[in-house]
Design a protein around this motif. Structure first.
Motif, PDB file in Angstrom:
ATOM      1  N   MET A  38     -36.770   6.455  13.821  1.00 50.22           N
ATOM      2  CA  MET A  38     -37.626   7.304  12.991  1.00 50.22           C
ATOM      3  C   MET A  38     -37.087   8.728  12.991  1.00 50.22           C
ATOM      4  SD  MET A  38     -41.382   6.001  14.258  1.00 50.22           S
ATOM      5  CE  MET A  38     -42.191   7.275  13.324  1.00 50.22           C
ATOM      6  N   GLU A  39     -37.298   9.429  11.887  1.00 53.58           N
ATOM      7  CA  GLU A  39     -36.917  10.836  11.837  1.00 53.58           C
ATOM      8  C   GLU A  39     -38.040  11.651  12.473  1.00 53.58           C
ATOM      9  OE1 GLU A  39     -34.649  12.943   8.536  1.00 53.58           O
ATOM     10  OE2 GLU A  39     -36.746  13.468   8.137  1.00 53.58           O
ATOM     11  N   ARG A  40     -37.668  12.435  13.468  1.00 56.40           N
ATOM     12  CA  ARG A  40     -38.649  13.261  14.171  1.00 56.40           C
ATOM     13  C   ARG A  40     -38.153  14.694  14.233  1.00 56.40           C
ATOM     14  NH1 ARG A  40     -41.191   9.746  19.085  1.00 56.40           N
ATOM     15  NH2 ARG A  40     -41.117   7.743  18.030  1.00 56.40           N
ATOM     16  N   ILE A  41     -39.083  15.586  14.442  1.00 57.19           N
ATOM     17  CA  ILE A  41     -38.779  17.010  14.544  1.00 57.19           C
ATOM     18  C   ILE A  41     -38.611  17.375  16.018  1.00 57.19           C
ATOM     19  CG2 ILE A  41     -39.588  19.352  14.029  1.00 57.19           C
ATOM     20  CD1 ILE A  41     -39.086  17.613  11.540  1.00 57.19           C
ATOM     21  N   TYR A  42     -37.494  18.056  16.324  1.00 58.87           N
ATOM     22  CA  TYR A  42     -37.228  18.514  17.685  1.00 58.87           C
ATOM     23  C   TYR A  42     -36.913  20.001  17.684  1.00 58.87           C
ATOM     24  CZ  TYR A  42     -36.926  13.684  19.286  1.00 58.87           C
ATOM     25  OH  TYR A  42     -37.233  12.390  19.610  1.00 58.87           O
ATOM     26  N   SER A  43     -37.230  20.646  18.775  1.00 57.73           N
ATOM     27  CA  SER A  43     -36.924  22.061  18.962  1.00 57.73           C
ATOM     28  C   SER A  43     -35.406  22.259  18.964  1.00 57.73           C
ATOM     29  CB  SER A  43     -37.507  22.537  20.289  1.00 57.73           C
ATOM     30  OG  SER A  43     -36.998  23.799  20.645  1.00 57.73           O
ATOM     31  N   ARG A  44     -34.967  23.360  18.398  1.00 56.76           N
ATOM     32  CA  ARG A  44     -33.536  23.703  18.451  1.00 56.76           C
ATOM     33  C   ARG A  44     -33.134  24.146  19.855  1.00 56.76           C
ATOM     34  NH1 ARG A  44     -30.596  24.781  13.813  1.00 56.76           N
ATOM     35  NH2 ARG A  44     -31.797  24.673  11.893  1.00 56.76           N
ATOM     36  N   LEU A  45     -34.036  24.810  20.568  1.00 51.86           N
ATOM     37  CA  LEU A  45     -33.698  25.399  21.859  1.00 51.86           C
ATOM     38  C   LEU A  45     -33.967  24.481  23.042  1.00 51.86           C
ATOM     39  CD1 LEU A  45     -35.066  29.010  21.302  1.00 51.86           C
ATOM     40  CD2 LEU A  45     -32.713  28.179  21.049  1.00 51.86           C
ATOM     41  N   THR A  46     -35.060  23.733  23.005  1.00 52.00           N
ATOM     42  CA  THR A  46     -35.437  22.881  24.137  1.00 52.00           C
ATOM     43  C   THR A  46     -35.873  21.509  23.634  1.00 52.00           C
ATOM     44  OG1 THR A  46     -37.671  23.792  24.086  1.00 52.00           O
ATOM     45  CG2 THR A  46     -36.112  24.784  25.652  1.00 52.00           C
ATOM     46  N   PRO A  47     -34.925  20.719  23.096  1.00 51.74           N
ATOM     47  CA  PRO A  47     -35.325  19.403  22.602  1.00 51.74           C
ATOM     48  C   PRO A  47     -35.767  18.508  23.744  1.00 51.74           C
ATOM     49  CG  PRO A  47     -32.936  19.583  22.632  1.00 51.74           C
ATOM     50  CD  PRO A  47     -33.491  20.935  22.989  1.00 51.74           C
ATOM     51  N   GLY A  48     -36.793  17.750  23.510  1.00 51.31           N
ATOM     52  CA  GLY A  48     -37.296  16.837  24.512  1.00 51.31           C
ATOM     53  C   GLY A  48     -38.575  16.184  24.038  1.00 51.31           C
ATOM     54  N   PRO A  49     -39.184  15.383  24.904  1.00 52.62           N
ATOM     55  CA  PRO A  49     -40.386  14.657  24.512  1.00 52.62           C
ATOM     56  C   PRO A  49     -41.578  15.574  24.243  1.00 52.62           C
ATOM     57  CG  PRO A  49     -39.958  14.350  26.844  1.00 52.62           C
ATOM     58  CD  PRO A  49     -38.780  15.075  26.259  1.00 52.62           C
ATOM     59  N   PHE A  50     -41.585  16.737  24.881  1.00 54.31           N
ATOM     60  CA  PHE A  50     -42.645  17.719  24.672  1.00 54.31           C
ATOM     61  C   PHE A  50     -41.972  19.061  24.448  1.00 54.31           C
ATOM     62  CE2 PHE A  50     -44.195  14.555  27.719  1.00 54.31           C
ATOM     63  CZ  PHE A  50     -45.197  13.993  26.949  1.00 54.31           C
ATOM     64  N   ALA A  51     -42.203  19.683  23.308  1.00 51.87           N
ATOM     65  CA  ALA A  51     -41.548  20.953  22.974  1.00 51.87           C
ATOM     66  C   ALA A  51     -41.711  21.958  24.104  1.00 51.87           C
ATOM     67  CB  ALA A  51     -42.120  21.513  21.680  1.00 51.87           C
ATOM     68  N   GLY A  52     -40.599  22.572  24.477  1.00 50.36           N
ATOM     69  CA  GLY A  52     -40.630  23.595  25.516  1.00 50.36           C
ATOM     70  C   GLY A  52     -40.666  23.066  26.934  1.00 50.36           C
ATOM     71  N   LYS A  53     -40.664  21.746  27.128  1.00 54.03           N
ATOM     72  CA  LYS A  53     -40.787  21.176  28.469  1.00 54.03           C
ATOM     73  C   LYS A  53     -39.561  20.345  28.846  1.00 54.03           C
ATOM     74  CE  LYS A  53     -45.380  21.955  28.826  1.00 54.03           C
ATOM     75  NZ  LYS A  53     -45.858  23.108  29.423  1.00 54.03           N
ATOM     76  N   SER A  54     -38.396  20.721  28.327  1.00 51.58           N
ATOM     77  CA  SER A  54     -37.203  19.927  28.575  1.00 51.58           C
ATOM     78  C   SER A  54     -36.054  20.820  28.999  1.00 51.58           C
ATOM     79  CB  SER A  54     -36.827  19.155  27.312  1.00 51.58           C
ATOM     80  OG  SER A  54     -35.591  18.503  27.486  1.00 51.58           O
ATOM     81  N   GLU A  55     -35.138  20.241  29.723  1.00 52.17           N
ATOM     82  CA  GLU A  55     -33.926  20.955  30.091  1.00 52.17           C
ATOM     83  C   GLU A  55     -32.788  20.611  29.138  1.00 52.17           C
ATOM     84  OE1 GLU A  55     -33.099  20.133  34.171  1.00 52.17           O
ATOM     85  OE2 GLU A  55     -35.079  20.791  34.815  1.00 52.17           O
ATOM     86  N   GLY A  56     -33.068  19.890  28.087  1.00 48.89           N
ATOM     87  CA  GLY A  56     -32.037  19.466  27.153  1.00 48.89           C
ATOM     88  C   GLY A  56     -31.595  20.581  26.233  1.00 48.89           C
ATOM     89  N   ARG A  57     -30.474  20.317  25.557  1.00 51.60           N
ATOM     90  CA  ARG A  57     -29.959  21.266  24.575  1.00 51.60           C
ATOM     91  C   ARG A  57     -29.172  20.484  23.515  1.00 51.60           C
ATOM     92  NH1 ARG A  57     -25.746  21.577  28.446  1.00 51.60           N
ATOM     93  NH2 ARG A  57     -23.722  21.390  27.444  1.00 51.60           N
ATOM     94  N   TRP A  58     -28.924  21.130  22.407  1.00 58.73           N
ATOM     95  CA  TRP A  58     -28.077  20.576  21.356  1.00 58.73           C
ATOM     96  C   TRP A  58     -26.726  21.261  21.375  1.00 58.73           C
ATOM     97  CZ3 TRP A  58     -29.890  16.343  19.490  1.00 58.73           C
ATOM     98  CH2 TRP A  58     -31.220  16.163  19.204  1.00 58.73           C
ATOM     99  N   ASP A  59     -25.647  20.486  21.280  1.00 61.48           N
ATOM    100  CA  ASP A  59     -24.316  21.015  21.036  1.00 61.48           C
ATOM    101  C   ASP A  59     -23.958  20.616  19.620  1.00 61.48           C
ATOM    102  OD1 ASP A  59     -24.067  22.043  23.590  1.00 61.48           O
ATOM    103  OD2 ASP A  59     -22.886  20.355  24.351  1.00 61.48           O
ATOM    104  N   ILE A  60     -23.540  21.573  18.800  1.00 64.56           N
ATOM    105  CA  ILE A  60     -23.134  21.264  17.433  1.00 64.56           C
ATOM    106  C   ILE A  60     -21.721  20.719  17.457  1.00 64.56           C
ATOM    107  CG2 ILE A  60     -22.697  22.218  15.138  1.00 64.56           C
ATOM    108  CD1 ILE A  60     -24.851  24.340  15.812  1.00 64.56           C
ATOM    109  N   ILE A  61     -21.538  19.572  16.834  1.00 62.86           N
ATOM    110  CA  ILE A  61     -20.232  18.884  16.824  1.00 62.86           C
ATOM    111  C   ILE A  61     -19.527  19.188  15.497  1.00 62.86           C
ATOM    112  CG2 ILE A  61     -19.084  16.638  16.930  1.00 62.86           C
ATOM    113  CD1 ILE A  61     -20.503  17.422  19.524  1.00 62.86           C
TER     114      ILE A  61
END
Length: 61
Positions: A38-61
């Protein structure tokens, strides 16, 4: 745009190291077809299951 998720994998969402196709939504969010198929909306800065509650990040390829 191609985005690589780097962070903790979470069920029904994103997988560490996987590359996703993303679309700009606004300056804060991107739309990504995630692991659920499914297409879902994620934060650009802290993508994760709950906005703002993740240590993840996006790297642009």
């Amino acid at each position: 745009m191609k985005l690589q998720y780097v962070g903790n994998s979470f069920s029904e969402g994103l997988t560490d190291g996987k590359i996703y196709e993303g679309k700009d939504v606004n300056i804060f969010c991107v739309a990504v077809m995630d692991d659920t198929g499914m297409e879902r909306i994620y934060s650009r800065l802290t993508p994760g299951p709950f906005a703002g509650k993740s240590e993840g990040r996006w790297d642009i390829i």
